[in-house]
Design a protein around this motif. Structure first.
Motif, short mmCIF file in Angstrom:
data_model
loop_
_atom_site.label_atom_id
_atom_site.label_comp_id
_atom_site.label_asym_id
_atom_site.label_seq_id
_atom_site.Cartn_x
_atom_site.Cartn_y
_atom_site.Cartn_z
N ILE A 9 40.70 63.39 78.60
CA ILE A 9 41.30 64.60 79.20
C ILE A 9 42.82 64.48 79.10
O ILE A 9 43.43 63.62 79.73
CB ILE A 9 40.88 64.78 80.66
N ARG A 10 43.42 65.35 78.33
CA ARG A 10 44.88 65.30 78.12
C ARG A 10 45.64 66.24 79.03
O ARG A 10 46.86 66.10 79.18
CB ARG A 10 45.19 65.64 76.65
N GLY A 11 44.96 67.19 79.60
CA GLY A 11 45.64 68.13 80.50
C GLY A 11 44.64 68.97 81.27
O GLY A 11 43.52 69.21 80.80
N SER A 12 45.03 69.40 82.46
CA SER A 12 44.18 70.26 83.30
C SER A 12 45.06 71.31 83.94
O SER A 12 46.20 71.03 84.38
CB SER A 12 43.48 69.44 84.39
N TRP A 13 44.53 72.53 84.01
CA TRP A 13 45.29 73.64 84.59
C TRP A 13 44.39 74.49 85.48
O TRP A 13 43.18 74.61 85.23
CB TRP A 13 45.85 74.53 83.47
N ILE A 14 44.98 75.04 86.51
CA ILE A 14 44.28 76.01 87.36
C ILE A 14 44.48 77.38 86.74
O ILE A 14 45.62 77.79 86.47
CB ILE A 14 44.83 75.99 88.80
N VAL A 15 43.40 78.12 86.53
CA VAL A 15 43.54 79.48 85.99
C VAL A 15 44.23 80.35 87.04
O VAL A 15 43.80 80.44 88.18
CB VAL A 15 42.16 80.07 85.62
N THR A 16 45.32 80.96 86.67
CA THR A 16 46.09 81.79 87.58
C THR A 16 46.02 83.28 87.25
O THR A 16 46.32 84.12 88.09
CB THR A 16 47.57 81.36 87.57
N ARG A 17 45.62 83.61 86.03
CA ARG A 17 45.60 85.02 85.64
C ARG A 17 44.63 85.22 84.48
O ARG A 17 44.61 84.45 83.52
CB ARG A 17 47.01 85.46 85.24
N THR A 18 43.82 86.26 84.60
CA THR A 18 42.95 86.69 83.49
C THR A 18 43.10 88.19 83.32
O THR A 18 43.17 88.92 84.32
CB THR A 18 41.48 86.34 83.77
#
Length: 251
Positions: A71-80
């Motif tokens: 796992i190189r990076g993780s993000w919280i989805v903030t906009r779709t």
């Protein structure tokens, strides 16, 4: 092989192991929140998620970047957002979740590990309703921060306040004693004046009996007044005007 994994935050369920997304940005930032952006197309892939529990909801979904099992990076989805047949997705790093959130707790630390402070803040923010994103701060450091200067200042101010109160009380006590002393002194002076007046009357009467002619004063000058006693006359000031044959009254 690079792939993007979708995870639901609330229960940790993996909604998609290979998200068909064209990534335009997947960055990480030192000391801040990295960003993520991409889009899903064609329309068939968009409809695959519509109306299902696999729908990627903002602030409820993670996107992980996996490179050959790492796992190189993780993000919280903030906009779709849908733009025609394209589904655009944006995300921010974990730390963005805590930005701007109010701290409603109480914490006091003197010479504490800053990592412990960060752990406390993270736990506090995630204790709110539907706010647990599964972030746990682990580890420790040898660095210590925080002083008790505010406590020392409060103690010094309390001492100063007490000293001021004590001075005020002492001033009041001295003022009261002074007023009492002045009242006693005035009473004593009036009493002495009364005594001298009576003594003078007796002295004058005695001299009149000793041979002062009728109508002649005793020679006593009463100088007592409301302003206090003053020096009285001895009666001798009248001797010069007496007849030489009656000296006994002037002795």
């Amino acid at each position: 092989m690079l792939r993007y994994i979708v995870e639901r935050i609330s229960d940790g369920k993996f909604l998609e192991l290979e998200l068909p997304i064209t990534v335009s940005g997947a960055g990480r930032k030192l000391g801040g929140a990295g960003s993520f952006s991409g889009e899903i197309a064609p329309i068939f892939d968009v409809y695959k998620y519509a109306g299902s529990d696999a729908l990627i909801d903002p602030l409820a979904t993670y996107i992980h970047e996996d490179a050959d099992g790492v796992i190189r990076g993780s993000w919280i989805v903030t906009r779709t957002e849908f733009e025609g047949a394209i589904w655009r997705i944006e995300g921010q790093g974990f730390s963005s979740f805590f930005s701007g959130r109010p701290y409603e707790g109480e914490y006091r630390g003197v010479k504490v590990d800053p990592i412990a402070v960060a752990r406390h803040v993270a736990e506090h923010a995630q204790n709110m309703t539907s706010a647990d994103i599964g972030v746990k701060v682990v580890g420790s450091s040898s660095l210590r921060v925080g002083t008790d200067s505010d406590t020392q200042l409060a103690a010094a101010e309390a001492v100063l306040k007490e000293a001021k109160r004590a001075r005020t009380e002492n001033t009041k006590a001295r003022t009261s004693k002074t007023k009492t002393k002045q009242a006693l002194t005035k009473s004593h002076e009036v009493s002495r004046c009364d005594y001298q007046s009576i003594a003078g009357d007796i002295e004058g009467s005695s001299r009149g009996v000793a041979g002062a002619p009728e109508g002649e004063g005793t020679g006593r000058t009463d100088r007592c007044s409301a302003d206090g006693p003053q020096q009285r006359g001895t009666g001798r000031e009248d001797c010069a005007g007496r007849e030489e044959g009656r000296p006994q009254a002037c002795q």
